[in-house]
Write a protein that holds these residues in place. Sequence first.
Motif, PDB file in Angstrom:
ATOM      1  N   SER A   1      32.247  23.291  25.423  1.00 46.04           N
ATOM      2  CA  SER A   1      32.925  23.619  27.009  1.00 46.04           C
ATOM      3  C   SER A   1      33.150  25.191  27.179  1.00 46.04           C
ATOM      4  O   SER A   1      32.779  24.603  28.631  1.00 46.04           O
ATOM      5  N   SER A   2      33.781  25.553  26.194  1.00 50.32           N
ATOM      6  CA  SER A   2      33.898  27.353  27.452  1.00 50.32           C
ATOM      7  C   SER A   2      33.184  27.693  27.368  1.00 50.32           C
ATOM      8  O   SER A   2      32.683  28.928  28.416  1.00 50.32           O
ATOM      9  N   PHE A   3      31.693  27.858  26.967  1.00 41.99           N
ATOM     10  CA  PHE A   3      30.650  28.999  27.189  1.00 41.99           C
ATOM     11  C   PHE A   3      29.913  27.698  28.613  1.00 41.99           C
ATOM     12  O   PHE A   3      28.907  28.654  29.708  1.00 41.99           O
ATOM     13  N   LEU A   4      29.561  25.931  28.458  1.00 43.63           N
ATOM     14  CA  LEU A   4      28.638  25.615  28.761  1.00 43.63           C
ATOM     15  C   LEU A   4      29.476  24.706  30.341  1.00 43.63           C
ATOM     16  O   LEU A   4      28.901  24.584  30.924  1.00 43.63           O
ATOM     17  N   ASN A   5      30.697  24.982  29.885  1.00 46.06           N
ATOM     18  CA  ASN A   5      31.445  23.701  30.369  1.00 46.06           C
ATOM     19  C   ASN A   5      31.184  22.202  30.221  1.00 46.06           C
ATOM     20  O   ASN A   5      31.114  21.611  31.652  1.00 46.06           O
ATOM     21  N   VAL A   6      31.063  21.551  29.654  1.00 48.95           N
ATOM     22  CA  VAL A   6      30.300  20.741  29.026  1.00 48.95           C
ATOM     23  C   VAL A   6      30.784  20.541  28.073  1.00 48.95           C
ATOM     24  O   VAL A   6      31.472  20.125  26.840  1.00 48.95           O
ATOM     25  N   ASN A   7      31.366  18.657  28.242  1.00 45.30           N
ATOM     26  CA  ASN A   7      32.015  17.612  27.075  1.00 45.30           C
ATOM     27  C   ASN A   7      31.781  16.889  26.836  1.00 45.30           C
ATOM     28  O   ASN A   7      30.583  16.214  27.214  1.00 45.30           O
TER      29      ASN A   7
ATOM     30  N   TYR B   1      21.762  22.021  23.217  1.00 49.12           N
ATOM     31  CA  TYR B   1      23.378  22.956  23.461  1.00 49.12           C
ATOM     32  C   TYR B   1      23.462  23.904  22.653  1.00 49.12           C
ATOM     33  O   TYR B   1      24.023  25.706  23.456  1.00 49.12           O
TER      34      TYR B   1
END
Length: 386
Positions: A124-130, A159
């Motif tokens: 989430s922090s690095f890639l903005n993916v949940n 990821y």
Amino acid sequence: MTNIQYIDSPEKLALLCEQIKKETWLALDTEFLREKTYYSKFCLLQIATPEWVVCVDPIALPQLDTLFEVIYDPGIVKVFHSCRQDLEIFHQITGKLPSPVFDTQVAAPLLGFQDNPGYAMLVSSFLNVNLNKAHTRADWSKRPLTEEQIQYAADDVIYLCQIYQVMTQKLAELGRSDWLVHDFSELENPELYLVAPEKAWLKIKGKNKLTGKQLSVVQALAEWREKTAQAENRPKNWLLRDEIVFDIAKLQPETQAQLGEVRGIDMRIINRHGAELCQLINAAKNRPPIPLNLTGKSAKKSQQQEAILDILTALVRIRAEENQLNPSILASRKDLEVLLFDDDEECPLLHGWRFSMAGKELVGLLKGELSLGIEADKINIIDLKA
């Protein structure tokens, strides 16, 4: 959607091994089951690079020697997140551990994250993916796996590749690329993945509240439980839960009938192992326990000792601020207590980047070679040998 190769035949495996030989690093993850066994049941191996991703089926391919041989090539960096359980499986299968490894969970605190951050947090922090966690509790031993399960499993390494690339770039920019060499090398210590039955009691919480015969009984039962669980490949808590071990230590039953009065104990365990357990208990009561090392950790500290810990904490805060780290990542209060009281070589402050950043100076403070002074509202570290 990324094209995912599913490796379930010797022919596909041979092609994969040739593909791996061309790489300098791999992102790796495993899926396994352990709810009903002592040893993990290996169900799936995911491997990825920025160009390709595969899921290897160890159930369809019980012979994986050639695969592990190429993965273990020391010229290939093995990238994991929270690798302990993955490496335990690797060691369980091959009797060896891969090297070198890179663990994103271990590296993350050097980039401002909390200690032991979860994988979903980093994604989430690095890639903005949940991440989709729909298959967290899936039975990975069942075949065939669904397309959704395969995609879910592959996402972990897809990821992970991206996180690794971002992390290594940021660590290089901060000049911290070499800080983790020791931390990673420690993950390659086989002793981390082997539980010696005679030391199993050390993992039982609350043991410091016991003394004398009670502690001897706990030590004997913990060793028996570990050996039996390993031999039968069963979860050790299926034999005796920790609270039952404690109750037995307090009641010290001498017969199977008395053992049956212990609350919560399974009668099947009594019928199968009761006579042996009673012999162990009676023998344990007649020998001194292995002594507990409680120096500093559990003993009440004097005001002077608390003050010394405060001084050590001040140095940690100074060095953490200089390096833009959370002080608790550099050293917790417990770490400082171990350094002060136990002279324990396993103290994290005596190894790796923590030693370079603060540990060496903390040792100097304790030896009287350094001191702290205040000048212009700032704390300075003074070398008394200069």
